[in-house]
Design an enzyme around this catalytic site. Structure first.
Site, PDB file in Angstrom:
ATOM      1  N   ASP A 148       0.830  -1.203   0.000  1.00  0.00           N
ATOM      2  CA  ASP A 148       0.000   0.000   0.000  1.00  0.00           C
ATOM      3  C   ASP A 148       0.871   1.263   0.000  1.00  0.00           C
ATOM      4  O   ASP A 148       2.095   1.170   0.152  1.00  0.00           O
ATOM      5  CB  ASP A 148      -0.871  -0.059   1.271  1.00  0.00           C
ATOM      6  CG  ASP A 148      -2.235   0.513   1.042  1.00  0.00           C
ATOM      7  OD1 ASP A 148      -2.371   1.369   0.169  1.00  0.00           O
ATOM      8  OD2 ASP A 148      -3.160   0.109   1.770  1.00  0.00           O
ATOM      9  N   ASP A 206     -11.034   2.471  -2.414  1.00  0.00           N
ATOM     10  CA  ASP A 206     -11.539   1.279  -1.715  1.00  0.00           C
ATOM     11  C   ASP A 206     -13.018   1.078  -2.033  1.00  0.00           C
ATOM     12  O   ASP A 206     -13.814   2.015  -1.932  1.00  0.00           O
ATOM     13  CB  ASP A 206     -11.417   1.457  -0.195  1.00  0.00           C
ATOM     14  CG  ASP A 206      -9.967   1.471   0.266  1.00  0.00           C
ATOM     15  OD1 ASP A 206      -9.072   1.619  -0.587  1.00  0.00           O
ATOM     16  OD2 ASP A 206      -9.752   1.344   1.480  1.00  0.00           O
TER      17      ASP A 206
HETATM   18  C1  GLA Z   1      -6.099   1.090   2.133  1.00  0.00           C
HETATM   19  C2  GLA Z   1      -6.331   0.002   1.083  1.00  0.00           C
HETATM   20  C3  GLA Z   1      -7.295  -1.049   1.654  1.00  0.00           C
HETATM   21  C4  GLA Z   1      -6.696  -1.641   2.919  1.00  0.00           C
HETATM   22  C5  GLA Z   1      -6.373  -0.535   3.916  1.00  0.00           C
HETATM   23  C6  GLA Z   1      -5.583  -1.050   5.112  1.00  0.00           C
HETATM   24  O1  GLA Z   1      -7.243   1.795   2.410  1.00  0.00           O
HETATM   25  O2  GLA Z   1      -6.872   0.555  -0.091  1.00  0.00           O
HETATM   26  O3  GLA Z   1      -7.546  -2.058   0.702  1.00  0.00           O
HETATM   27  O4  GLA Z   1      -5.548  -2.377   2.591  1.00  0.00           O
HETATM   28  O5  GLA Z   1      -5.601   0.493   3.323  1.00  0.00           O
HETATM   29  O6  GLA Z   1      -5.319  -0.054   6.045  1.00  0.00           O
END
Ligand code: GLA
Length: 406
Positions: A148, A206
């Site tokens: 990430d 997300d």
């Molecule tokens: C981001 C990613 C998610 C998840 C969170 C974890 O928002 O896009 O898919 O992995 O971080 O904190």
């Protein structure tokens, strides 16, 4: 001059080599289960083991779902050698033992880290420790890493540089681990740089457990919004490298830490969950289930274990569908398959069940075709030039179309 030629040849060869490595690691989109949408940071080894057990018991591992991936929430800082360690209250047996357990079930094991000093969940990130962390993950027996990009400025060059550092770290370990760039923002556009170093890249915010939201923002973003921003990136998908529209929300029914609580969505209907699966399969997207597999109901299991639709997702040509008909109600998508046949998706975006007539000519298919309804597992006409049928509100019908007698 000679030197430039030499350097260009080296660069070309290393790109070819990377393309081959990627194809071997992820010839078709990765399939598995990921903890984030439902459990968020509240994960522990009991939850991960229960979902690994259920992946096998439900038969979902047999139809291709093989990765069990821990998302953010497992970290407990670094030891005195700066090696990452898990939160021992949540993972008292350690990550290596958990990976061994997952492997003992015939499955593969995935883990999460982030390029900043801290992760999106404000836990220890990999910044400055890229090689060391990749080595630790390899020693634990990881097969998949979601990486990430939180706690960093939105800067394409910086993201690319940090992404490459981790990719080099993975290479040095010698262990084949799928590298999935798990982040997106509108400035950093991962698809412009991630294909040169990873096997998949997030192309959107997300996903939340909701069909559609008015705005497409980091905290409000449904199945349809994600589909709309993914479909235009079809040229980037190829065997070994996939646009990632985020996890499937199938079966969450409004439960969940990240997908529902933050989005406050109330969940989707089974028809919308079926559409989620149909669209992701046509998009040649990674298929990461995110519901609780140990309490999965019959409808969810049916949606997820449809082998006909999974074979469209896993088609070796690795082509993502393109949109051929697009208006405010109807979207028709076509995905060419390796054997010369086609998968066609018909999405009704409206709030009403409606009849639809599709002339194959409109898709550039000029002959007569045998039609199979992939969701109903039955033939829907032979030697046809037209398909007619009813499509329910928010449904995506998927047809498998092969040449008939002309
Ligand atoms: C981001 C990613 C998610 C998840 C969170 C974890 O928002 O896009 O898919 O992995 O971080 O904190």
């Amino acid at each position: 001059m000679k030197k430039i030629g030499f350097l260009l040849t080296i660069q070309f060869c290393s790109q070819l080599l990377f393309a081959q490595v990627s194809q071997n690691l992820s010839p078709t989109p990765p399939m598995g289960w990921m903890s984030w949408n439902l459990y968020g940071l509240d994960i522990n080894e009991r939850i991960i083991k229960a979902n690994a057990d259920a992946l096998v018991e439900t038969g979902l591992s047999k139809v291709g779902f093989q990765y069990i991936c821990i998302d953010d929430g497992w970290q407990g800082g670094r030891d005195k050698y700066n090696n990452l360690i898990p939160d021992l209250e949540k993972f008292p047996s350690g990550i290596k033992a958990l990976a061994d357990y997952v492997h003992s079930k015939g499955l593969k094991f995935g883990i999460y880290s982030s390029a900043g000093k801290t992760t999106c969940g404000h836990l220890t990130g990999s910044y400055g420790f890229e090689e060391q962390d990749a080595k630790v993950f390899a020693e634990w027996g990881c097969d998949y890493i979601k990486y990430d990009f939180c706690d960093l400025p939105s800067d394409t060059l910086l993201w690319r540089e940090l992404g490459a550092k981790f990719s080099n770290g993975i290479k040095k370990t010698g262990r084949p681990m799928v590298y999935s760039i798990g982040a997106f923002d509108e400035i950093s556009k991962p698809w412009t740089w991630a294909p040169a170093m990873s096997q998949s890249w997030r192309m959107g915010w997300d996903i939340r457990d909701v069909w559609e939201t008015e705005k497409y923002t980091w905290d409000k973003n449904g199945i349809l919004n994600t589909f709309d921003s993914n479909i235009v990136l079809n040229n980037y998908a190829r065997p070994g490298g996939w646009n990632d529209p985020d996890m499937l929300v199938v079966g969450l029914y409004g439960k969940g830490w990240a997908s529902s609580k933050w989005g406050n969505t109330g969940g989707c209907t089974d028809i919308e969950y079926q559409s989620n699966m149909s669209l992701w399969c046509l998009l040649a997207a990674p298929l990461m289930i995110s519901c609780d597999l140990s309490t999965i109901n019959a409808a969810t299991k049916d949606i997820l274990s449809n082998e006909e639709i999974i074979s469209i997702n896993q088609d070796p040509s690795g082509k993502q569908a393109t949109l051929k008909i697009k208006d405010s109600i109807w979207n028709v998508l076509i995905k060419p398959l390796a054997d010369g046949n086609y998968a066609i998706g018909i999405l009704n975006r409206s709030k009403t069940n409606l009849p639809f007539q599709l002339n194959f000519k409109e898709l550039g298919l000029l002959g007569k075709y045998n039609i199979r309804n992939v969701l109903q597992h039955k033939m829907d006409g032979n030697n046809k030039t037209v398909w007619k049928g009813k499509v329910q509100s928010h449904e995506t019908i998927v047809l498998f179309v092969s040449a008939g007698k002309n």
